[in-house]
Design an enzyme around this catalytic site. Sequence first.
Site, PDB file in Angstrom:
ATOM      1  N   GLU A  81      -4.490   8.476  -4.506  1.00  0.00           N
ATOM      2  CA  GLU A  81      -5.771   7.927  -4.066  1.00  0.00           C
ATOM      3  C   GLU A  81      -6.286   8.599  -2.808  1.00  0.00           C
ATOM      4  OE1 GLU A  81      -8.970   5.585  -2.564  1.00  0.00           O
ATOM      5  OE2 GLU A  81      -7.115   6.007  -1.480  1.00  0.00           O
ATOM      6  N   ASP A  82      -5.367   8.993  -1.923  1.00  0.00           N
ATOM      7  CA  ASP A  82      -5.796   9.656  -0.690  1.00  0.00           C
ATOM      8  C   ASP A  82      -4.816  10.763  -0.351  1.00  0.00           C
ATOM      9  OD1 ASP A  82      -7.471  10.166   1.406  1.00  0.00           O
ATOM     10  OD2 ASP A  82      -6.918   8.416   2.599  1.00  0.00           O
ATOM     11  N   HIS A  97      -2.787   2.819  -0.119  1.00  0.00           N
ATOM     12  CA  HIS A  97      -4.198   3.083  -0.403  1.00  0.00           C
ATOM     13  C   HIS A  97      -4.629   4.247   0.499  1.00  0.00           C
ATOM     14  CE1 HIS A  97      -8.214   0.833  -1.496  1.00  0.00           C
ATOM     15  NE2 HIS A  97      -8.274   2.123  -1.746  1.00  0.00           N
ATOM     16  N   ILE A 119      -4.849   6.752   3.754  1.00  0.00           N
ATOM     17  CA  ILE A 119      -3.868   7.216   4.732  1.00  0.00           C
ATOM     18  C   ILE A 119      -4.544   8.094   5.781  1.00  0.00           C
ATOM     19  CG2 ILE A 119      -1.919   7.106   3.133  1.00  0.00           C
ATOM     20  CD1 ILE A 119      -2.107  10.131   2.805  1.00  0.00           C
ATOM     21  N   ASN A 139      -9.708  -0.619   3.059  1.00  0.00           N
ATOM     22  CA  ASN A 139      -9.749   0.451   2.065  1.00  0.00           C
ATOM     23  C   ASN A 139      -9.209   1.757   2.633  1.00  0.00           C
ATOM     24  OD1 ASN A 139     -11.045   2.813   0.597  1.00  0.00           O
ATOM     25  ND2 ASN A 139     -11.714   1.143  -0.727  1.00  0.00           N
ATOM     26  N   ASP A 140      -9.764   2.198   3.762  1.00  0.00           N
ATOM     27  CA  ASP A 140      -9.364   3.481   4.328  1.00  0.00           C
ATOM     28  C   ASP A 140      -9.258   3.357   5.835  1.00  0.00           C
ATOM     29  OD1 ASP A 140      -8.582   6.124   4.243  1.00  0.00           O
ATOM     30  OD2 ASP A 140     -10.605   6.932   4.180  1.00  0.00           O
ATOM     31  N   ASN A 150     -16.032   2.473   2.229  1.00  0.00           N
ATOM     32  CA  ASN A 150     -14.877   3.068   1.559  1.00  0.00           C
ATOM     33  C   ASN A 150     -14.218   4.103   2.462  1.00  0.00           C
ATOM     34  OD1 ASN A 150     -13.352   4.687  -0.590  1.00  0.00           O
ATOM     35  ND2 ASN A 150     -14.179   2.998  -1.806  1.00  0.00           N
ATOM     36  N   ASN A 191     -13.342   8.891  -0.881  1.00  0.00           N
ATOM     37  CA  ASN A 191     -12.748   9.340   0.377  1.00  0.00           C
ATOM     38  C   ASN A 191     -13.414  10.606   0.913  1.00  0.00           C
ATOM     39  OD1 ASN A 191     -10.678   7.364   0.837  1.00  0.00           O
ATOM     40  ND2 ASN A 191      -9.616   8.213  -0.946  1.00  0.00           N
TER      41      ASN A 191
END
EC number: 3.1.1.2
Length: 354
Positions: A53-54, A114, A116, A167-168, A223, A269
């Site tokens: 995801e990241d 999620h 990072i 989320n981020d 996000n 992202n």
Amino acid sequence: MGRMVALSLLGIGLALLGERFLALRSRLKASREVESVDLPNCHLIKGIETGAEDIDILPNGLAFFSVGLKFPGLHSFAPDKPGGILMMDLKDERPRALELRVSWGFDLASFNPHGISTFIDDDDTVYLFVVNHPQFKSTVEIFKFQEEENSLLHLKTIKHELLPSVNDIIAVGPTHFYATNDHYFSDPFLKYLETYLNLHWANVVYYSPEEVKLVAEGFDSANGINISPDKKYVYVADILAHEIHVLEKQPNMNLTQLKVLQLGTLVDNLSIDPSSGDIWVGCHPNGQRLFVYHPNHPPASEVLRIQNILSEKPSVTTVYINNGSVLQGSSVATIYDRKLLVGTLYQKALYCEL
């Protein structure tokens, strides 16, 4: 008379629900189809089968991957497998992804990473900040990266009432960060209602041991977040509004909105090229396919490069698009020495040499 009032109210309610449904489809770009934009020198990264995801890359070429995210309403190819952090050395001739060991005592069974972010302290200590969703709640985990042992030493778990749906994250100190809340609520049903009604209650929070405060609000669904190389500007992706917000960082760590860049896709992202300041964005051309998964109509992937975002006319280039036949649900794209990494919400990850 009472029946007429009741019928009128019912009609108004149904009309409102119908309007909100159509608006949500528009925000999800539910009807959008894409044509491929290919890159020639790409391959899928072996060992990543449940998404990345990241991704965050250190100046020395070590890339960290957040893998195995699971979320209510989100498809998963391995629903019973815990998440983890993988690492790849991009300076290797044939880089490969290796899972990092995590220190004893940390609850790996509920690890659900999620967003990072990394931070390098003045003494060269590397900290890895991880947004975690154990039992679908929100915490921020801080680890110390131990390069010699290929391991992460868990230092701290952070929970706070102003961090209900993180989320981020972007680290700005050893225990300091900005974080996006993609929803105001933490309850799954209330989150869905908040999204459906388009309340714009998502926000950005600044956290330090001395102070925790709301620094930006009014987002549809905040996000990805990142910071400019000179540390003067913070960038926030509003995924359902198809926007990137440019905010100026103040001496007291508050954020002041400078401009908004409109894009025709769902922006996830944000990654920054430290040498140029360019923003690389993992995007979702059709958000509905992320949540209503069908193997014959998988979610597509899209990578954008944004140059000179502070100028009057930023340059937006479509670097890569795939209809899901190779890469499904791209959530992040990041660059290092002409090597492009593209991660996804729940499928695979791509390595390209530009």
